[in-house]
Design an enzyme around this catalytic site. Structure first.
Site, mmCIF file in Angstrom:
data_model
loop_
_atom_site.group_PDB
_atom_site.id
_atom_site.type_symbol
_atom_site.label_atom_id
_atom_site.label_comp_id
_atom_site.label_asym_id
_atom_site.label_seq_id
_atom_site.Cartn_x
_atom_site.Cartn_y
_atom_site.Cartn_z
ATOM 1 C CG ASP A 1 -2.136 1.129 1.275
ATOM 2 O OD1 ASP A 1 -2.988 0.653 0.636
ATOM 3 O OD2 ASP A 1 -2.000 2.029 1.707
ATOM 4 C CE1 TYR B 1 -5.656 6.665 -0.572
ATOM 5 C CE2 TYR B 1 -5.226 7.188 1.728
ATOM 6 C CZ TYR B 1 -5.406 6.126 0.767
ATOM 7 O OH TYR B 1 -5.438 4.951 1.233
ATOM 8 C CG HIS C 1 -4.421 -4.156 0.333
ATOM 9 N ND1 HIS C 1 -3.846 -3.449 -0.701
ATOM 10 C CD2 HIS C 1 -4.453 -3.038 1.289
ATOM 11 C CE1 HIS C 1 -3.426 -2.438 -0.624
ATOM 12 N NE2 HIS C 1 -3.709 -2.103 0.605
#
Length: 465
Positions: free
Chosen positions: A236, A384, A441
């Site tokens: 990630d 982000y 993930h």
């Protein structure tokens, strides 16, 4: 006249080919490292010139009992969530019926043994130091010795998590790394930081703090601890930040291993588009793993169905952050939904989201608690916004090749996979590519033994000593 037309056609095609070749060469040309300020200050505004406190101190992660008592009261309020639609499990997000069960367990069982959970979180050694104006928290786990066993080569490892994870993901993975094993000639001294703005690490007070700038902080942390050369592992955000560390500081990185390798360079993006037209040409080197790579149609569907969170966090992180502050039920719903869908997309069809197929409620709530007690959900989501903007793209770090030996492992249920041919220009020394029919993930959390074995196989192959 006919011959003249053919000549014009041939000449035109040759010109187009030449232009195409030149553009391809331009796209394929390796980028140059941007000139970043390795000492930039990211803390709050100061009245006096900044003097960095370089002390490395043990850090107490104890939670004020009043916070726990207040949380119990909040979880005791009536849950007014709407009933899910008939026949809907997790397809619309976190199922309200199952949310009520999670809240009950959290309040009545988990918090009743909070002292035990807190001691568990303290079982690894926690530290804090100040880097570029930010108080950075990290776990430092040193190798253990096994009597009668031949001494292993020790390698420093920078181990990084992503969102919505925390260092809690690594509690079963770290002991494997620090304990000598017959599977490897190496053992690892692990540095696992909370990313800036996550958990116990301070977030930036200024804009412009994206993955490249976080990479600088992470590298400076390793230098502060005396590690001039080290290995990087992450998934990630940990994968992207680690990629930036390796691209920006090749003199420090011995090797790079990730369970979510990507290539966001212009050439990588062009190959991704071409793979939708010529899937066999741009697919995996081993056809046995063709089912890992599902093409542009599947990628587009995933973006539409699963990436809405990324859009809002990249555009308005504070809006969703404000909605989750002091809202434990909403926070758990928002975070835990990802541990359902991202572990296996088929779990969306299950009324409980398959949450306990790979995890326990205690594991999952440990992770939620770190966000809650540190009030870090907003600052975590700002990464982000700071990374997905023109300023960050203008640095063109994605076009800077990673010179270190690299390893990429693929777990079947990861959100997306990138085949070797699309990774080639970013990872010219890609020596290790593997595929596993299980895992998603969060492999350090889900399948720590499998991730460990893959990682040490890469290190053995790379011969990083």
């Amino acid at each position: 006249m006919g011959n003249l037309g053919v000549r014009f056609l041939i000449g035109g095609l040759a010109m187009l080919a030449a232009i195409g070749y030149k553009n391809y060469r331009d796209l394929a040309a390796p980028g140059t490292r941007p000139d970043l300020d390795n000492n930039a200050y990211w803390g709050p505004k100061l009245k006096e010139p900044y003097q960095e406190n370089k002390a490395i101190l043990p850090y107490d992660i104890s939670v004020n009992p009043e916070v726990i008592e207040d949380l119990k009261k909040q979880l005791s309020r009536p849950l007014k969530a709407h009933e899910p639609l008939e026949g809907v499990a997790f397809e619309y997000g976190f199922n309200a019926k199952h949310l009520a069960k999670v809240v009950k367990y959290w309040r009545d069982t988990y918090l009743a043994k909070w002292g035990e959970r807190e001691q568990y979180l303290k079982k690894l050694d926690h530290y804090q130091t100040e880097i570029q104006g930010l108080k950075i928290h990290f776990i430092h786990a040193k190798p253990t010795e096994v009597k009668g066993q031949k001494a292993k080569k020790v390698l420093p490892l920078l181990l990084m998590h992503g969102w919505p994870g925390t260092v809690r993901e690594f509690y079963d993975f770290i002991p494997l790394l620090t304990t000598p094993s017959d599977k490897s000639d190496y053992v690892f001294e692990v540095i696992a930081p909370s990313l800036p703005g996550y958990g116990w690490s301070q977030g930036s007070s200024k804009t412009g703090f994206g993955v490249a700038q976080v990479a600088v902080v992470m590298r400076n942390l390793m230098l502060r601890l005396g590690f001039n050369k080290f290995v990087v592992q992450g998934g990630d955000w940990g994968s992207l930040i680690g990629s930036n560390v390796a691209s920006l500081f090749p003199e420090n990185v011995l090797g790079y291993h990730s369970n979510m390798c990507s290539n966001n360079s212009p050439l990588g993006s062009l190959k991704l588009l071409a793979s939708g037209i010529f899937p066999s040409f741009f697919g995996p080197a081993d056809s046995r793993y063709a089912h890992f790579y599902k093409g542009l149609g599947d990628l587009f569907a995933t973006i539409m169905e699963e990436m809405g969170y990324a859009h809002i966090q990249a555009s308005k992180p504070d809006t969703i952050g404000n909605a989750l502050i002091d809202n434990p039920v909403g926070l758990a719903s928002y975070i835990l939904e990802k541990f359902s869908t991202w572990t296996n997309p088929e779990y969306r069809k299950l009324p409980d989201g398959g949450l306990t197929k790979k995890f326990t409620y205690d594991q999952l709530l440990d992770n939620v608690m770190i966000y809650y007690v540190t009030n870090s959900i907003t600052t975590s989501m700002r990464l982000y916004s700071e990374s997905m903007n023109k300023g960050q793209l203008a640095l063109k770090v994605d076009s800077v090749p990673i010179q270190a030996k690299a390893g990429c492992t693929n777990f079947l249920h990861e959100i997306t996979h990138v085949p070797e041919c699309q990774l080639a220009n970013k990872f010219p020394n890609l020596i290790h590519v593997t595929h596993y029919e299980d895992g998603g993930h969060f492999p350090a959390f889900e399948v720590p033994q499998q991730l460990y074995e893959d990682f040490v196989a890469f290190v053995q192959k790379a011969d990083l000593s």
